[in-house]
Design a protein around this motif. Structure first.
Motif, mmCIF file in Angstrom:
data_model
loop_
_atom_site.group_PDB
_atom_site.id
_atom_site.type_symbol
_atom_site.label_atom_id
_atom_site.label_comp_id
_atom_site.label_asym_id
_atom_site.label_seq_id
_atom_site.Cartn_x
_atom_site.Cartn_y
_atom_site.Cartn_z
ATOM 1 N N GLU B 78 0.836 -1.194 0.000
ATOM 2 C CA GLU B 78 0.000 0.000 0.000
ATOM 3 C C GLU B 78 0.874 1.248 0.000
ATOM 4 O O GLU B 78 1.815 1.374 0.781
ATOM 5 C CB GLU B 78 -0.927 0.023 1.226
ATOM 6 N N LEU B 79 0.542 2.178 -0.917
ATOM 7 C CA LEU B 79 1.292 3.426 -0.992
ATOM 8 C C LEU B 79 0.981 4.300 0.206
ATOM 9 O O LEU B 79 -0.163 4.697 0.421
ATOM 10 C CB LEU B 79 0.925 4.193 -2.272
ATOM 11 N N SER B 80 2.016 4.571 1.007
ATOM 12 C CA SER B 80 1.863 5.470 2.142
ATOM 13 C C SER B 80 2.896 6.565 1.938
ATOM 14 O O SER B 80 3.385 6.761 0.838
ATOM 15 C CB SER B 80 2.125 4.714 3.430
ATOM 16 N N ASN B 81 3.243 7.250 3.015
ATOM 17 C CA ASN B 81 4.315 8.229 2.889
ATOM 18 C C ASN B 81 5.683 7.603 3.117
ATOM 19 O O ASN B 81 6.690 8.292 3.074
ATOM 20 C CB ASN B 81 4.093 9.381 3.868
ATOM 21 N N ARG B 82 5.695 6.287 3.397
ATOM 22 C CA ARG B 82 7.003 5.650 3.639
ATOM 23 C C ARG B 82 7.780 5.514 2.345
ATOM 24 O O ARG B 82 7.287 4.942 1.366
ATOM 25 C CB ARG B 82 6.812 4.276 4.279
ATOM 26 N N LEU B 83 8.996 6.042 2.370
ATOM 27 C CA LEU B 83 9.824 6.039 1.173
ATOM 28 C C LEU B 83 10.063 4.621 0.666
ATOM 29 O O LEU B 83 10.080 4.353 -0.532
ATOM 30 C CB LEU B 83 11.156 6.738 1.484
ATOM 31 N N ALA B 84 10.225 3.677 1.603
ATOM 32 C CA ALA B 84 10.495 2.285 1.217
ATOM 33 C C ALA B 84 9.328 1.728 0.409
ATOM 34 O O ALA B 84 9.526 1.052 -0.607
ATOM 35 C CB ALA B 84 10.751 1.436 2.459
ATOM 36 N N ASP B 85 8.082 2.029 0.841
ATOM 37 C CA ASP B 85 6.905 1.561 0.109
ATOM 38 C C ASP B 85 6.836 2.204 -1.266
ATOM 39 O O ASP B 85 6.563 1.539 -2.273
ATOM 40 C CB ASP B 85 5.624 1.905 0.889
ATOM 41 N N ILE B 86 7.085 3.519 -1.289
ATOM 42 C CA ILE B 86 7.017 4.237 -2.558
ATOM 43 C C ILE B 86 8.032 3.663 -3.540
ATOM 44 O O ILE B 86 7.706 3.358 -4.691
ATOM 45 C CB ILE B 86 7.280 5.752 -2.339
ATOM 46 N N ASN B 87 9.271 3.472 -3.070
ATOM 47 C CA ASN B 87 10.294 2.950 -3.978
ATOM 48 C C ASN B 87 10.010 1.522 -4.396
ATOM 49 O O ASN B 87 10.309 1.130 -5.520
ATOM 50 C CB ASN B 87 11.676 3.066 -3.339
ATOM 51 N N SER B 88 9.423 0.740 -3.486
ATOM 52 C CA SER B 88 9.100 -0.634 -3.839
ATOM 53 C C SER B 88 8.035 -0.652 -4.945
ATOM 54 O O SER B 88 8.144 -1.407 -5.915
ATOM 55 C CB SER B 88 8.652 -1.377 -2.574
ATOM 56 N N VAL B 89 7.022 0.206 -4.820
ATOM 57 C CA VAL B 89 5.994 0.276 -5.865
ATOM 58 C C VAL B 89 6.595 0.784 -7.172
ATOM 59 O O VAL B 89 6.360 0.229 -8.246
ATOM 60 C CB VAL B 89 4.832 1.201 -5.410
ATOM 61 N N ARG B 90 7.428 1.835 -7.075
ATOM 62 C CA ARG B 90 7.988 2.415 -8.303
ATOM 63 C C ARG B 90 8.887 1.443 -9.044
ATOM 64 O O ARG B 90 8.932 1.449 -10.275
ATOM 65 C CB ARG B 90 8.774 3.678 -7.963
ATOM 66 N N SER B 91 9.617 0.614 -8.292
ATOM 67 C CA SER B 91 10.546 -0.267 -9.004
ATOM 68 C C SER B 91 9.810 -1.435 -9.676
ATOM 69 O O SER B 91 10.367 -2.097 -10.537
ATOM 70 C CB SER B 91 11.659 -0.756 -8.071
ATOM 71 N N GLU B 92 8.538 -1.666 -9.295
ATOM 72 C CA GLU B 92 7.758 -2.708 -9.978
ATOM 73 C C GLU B 92 6.861 -2.118 -11.060
ATOM 74 O O GLU B 92 6.092 -2.828 -11.703
ATOM 75 C CB GLU B 92 6.878 -3.468 -8.972
ATOM 76 N N THR B 93 6.920 -0.784 -11.210
ATOM 77 C CA THR B 93 5.997 -0.093 -12.104
ATOM 78 C C THR B 93 6.776 0.713 -13.126
ATOM 79 O O THR B 93 7.465 1.656 -12.767
ATOM 80 C CB THR B 93 5.114 0.884 -11.281
ATOM 81 N N GLY B 94 6.698 0.335 -14.383
ATOM 82 C CA GLY B 94 7.364 1.118 -15.427
ATOM 83 C C GLY B 94 6.442 2.207 -15.915
ATOM 84 O O GLY B 94 5.226 2.024 -15.939
ATOM 85 N N MET B 95 7.022 3.357 -16.282
ATOM 86 C CA MET B 95 6.153 4.424 -16.787
ATOM 87 C C MET B 95 6.721 5.030 -18.056
ATOM 88 O O MET B 95 7.929 5.267 -18.166
ATOM 89 C CB MET B 95 5.967 5.522 -15.743
ATOM 90 N N VAL B 96 5.842 5.272 -19.014
ATOM 91 C CA VAL B 96 6.222 5.922 -20.269
ATOM 92 C C VAL B 96 5.439 7.222 -20.356
ATOM 93 O O VAL B 96 4.219 7.233 -20.183
ATOM 94 C CB VAL B 96 5.912 4.999 -21.467
#
Lengths: 230, 255
Positions: B78-96
């Motif tokens: 779940e996306l929270s304000n925790r940087l670790a969560d944010i980075n974990s989501v971002r590294s599994e999500t590609g964006m164009v």
């Protein structure tokens, strides 16, 4: 005095040469100190780090509104007193003219370079930051590998222009009784009365070095324009 | 809000869950109570008039925009304000992105290698191998050592796709990937996206390319004024849109 006689120049070449080397060494040292420190100052302001950002803003404003020659005097007379107080015994600790020049020029240029870099940081496209975020790059990696290299590239013509001004400003060290290129020439000129020849030769030397550097600016500008055109 | 559609993608559980999402820009509410589930391998096309919140929605999914209410869960995090969560989501999500956002001072290969080396910690040799492999997949391996500015818009966007794929993401988000392209370059980018879809990638695409939506999408999600107005499989959506707003929108983009 009616005819020009440049033999005096060739005779005193070693002395002029050592003056030139001092000018170049001071320029190089002030450039390195100024760029490293200036980048740090710009980043602190860019990240709006509380208290430090305000202090740095004040520092940059003060330095940029005071003539360099005055700053040189300040450092020459004030820094030994400050060091004396810090050391505890209250007696001024002289740091010598050469160190004063290197430190002052470095700190002075840092204020100018930091302004250039601060503006450059604001000019980086928002999309670059978003791309870094999307790739999960850390803030450190984002600035180290993406943002700062682009800032330095965009700002390189202005940085080089500022460095040319710095090179010319090194002649102000005469107030600390240091001998740079211009100082060497004027001492020789007064000794043997060949003012015109000496100042002509020195002018040509400044012209040659500064215009060579300007050529580099032009090349950088062109290269940067190419790299960003679609 | 959820209408189960005739999606043929296998769905052992959604990989993206968006619940009651709210996003405001000042006084303007960009997203208002948006709910969306994306199954593994599912391809979703988000469409709607400009300002409808479709770009904002996918930018919230990888936290480029911070949401103000509701929940976003990506691959169990779940996306929270925790940087670790944010980075974990971002590294599994590609964006164009619409405007590619390639790094202009790095070569095409370096663009693709940086994040895998810094974020995934793989070696330079491995990163280069992976980059060249994916550049081959998007058919620009011979441009690997050029700079982005030396490439056409279509080639740049394919590099951007390869760069995102180098992180081996589980989901790909596309934010109007063909809107900034000259018409003759749209097809090469869409072909690449179709190929990616055939490989089974989970995709959420904001696009007005209705041909692409028909060919690839499991579901078309139509948004207007910050809400999801209609969801259907592409055939149903294009042939028989239920809402007036969707009808009006389709009339505008088909002419």
């Amino acid at each position: 005095m009616n005819t020009l006689d440049f033999s005096i120049v060739t005779q005193s070449w070693p002395y002029l040469w050592s003056g030139l080397l001092f000018s170049l060494a001071l320029t190089a040292a002030a450039f390195v100190i100024g760029m490293v420190l200036g980048t740090c100052l710009a980043l602190v302001q860019h990240f709006e780090i509380p208290v430090f950002a305000q202090i740095i803003r004040g520092y940059v404003a003060v330095i940029r509104s005071i003539p360099l020659i005055l700053v040189l005097f300040w450092f020459f007379f004030l820094v030994p007193i400050v060091l004396g107080h810090l050391s505890g015994n209250g007696r001024p600790i002289p740091i010598g003219a050469t160190y004063t020049a290197f430190i002052t020029f470095g700190l002075f240029e840092a204020a100018y370079y930091s302004e250039i870099i601060r503006v450059g940081l604001r000019a980086v496209n928002k999309g670059q930051f978003e791309a870094c975020q999307a790739l999960a790059l850390s803030t450190y990696d984002t600035y180290r590998h993406i943002v700062l290299p682009q800032v330095l590239r965009v700002a390189s013509p202005i940085i080089l222009s500022q460095t040319i001004i710095l090179f010319q400003d090194t002649s102000l060290v005469y107030v600390l009784s240091l001998t740079d290129l211009l100082g060497a020439a004027s001492k020789l000129a007064q000794l043997n009365g060949r003012l015109v020849e000496m100042y002509l030769v020195v002018a040509v030397a400044y012209l040659a070095i500064s215009s060579a550097a300007s050529q580099c600016v032009a090349v950088l500008r062109k290269r940067y324009a190419l790299a960003t055109s679609r | 809000m959820h209408r189960e559609t005739s999606s043929n993608a296998a769905q052992p559980g959604p990989i993206v869950v968006v619940e009651s999402l709210v996003k405001r820009f000042g006084a303007f509410t960009a997203l208002n109570d948006v709910n969306l589930r994306v199954g593994i391998g599912e391809k979703i096309v988000l469409c709607g008039p400009s300002g409808s919140g479709k770009s904002t929605l996918i930018r919230c999914i990888n936290h480029i925009e911070k949401h103000d209410g509701g929940r976003i869960i990506v691959d169990g995090v779940e996306l929270s304000n925790r940087l670790a969560d944010i980075n974990s989501v971002r590294s599994e999500t590609g964006m164009v992105f619409q405007s590619f956002n390639l790094f202009p001072h790095l070569t095409v290969a370096e663009n693709c290698m940086l994040a895998p080396m810094k974020v995934r910690g793989i070696s330079q040799a491995e990163a280069r191998d992976r980059a060249l492999g994916l550049l081959r997949k998007v058919r620009i391996q011979d441009q690997a050592d050029k700079y982005p500015a030396q490439l056409s818009g279509g080639q740049q966007q394919r590099v951007a796709i390869a760069r995102a794929l180098c992180m081996q993401p589980k989901i790909m988000l596309f934010d109007e990937p063909t809107s900034a392209l000259d018409p003759e370059m749209v097809k090469e980018v869409l072909d690449t996206m179709v190929e990616l879809a055939r490989d089974g990638m989970t995709m959420v695409c904001v696009t007005h390319e209705m041909g692409f939506a028909r060919e690839v999408a499991d579901r078309v999600v139509f948004m207007d004024r910050g809400s999801i107005v209609e969801e259907a499989d592409p055939e149903t959506f294009f042939r028989a849109p239920r809402t007036e707003r969707a009808k009006g929108f389709l009339n505008q983009i088909i002419h």
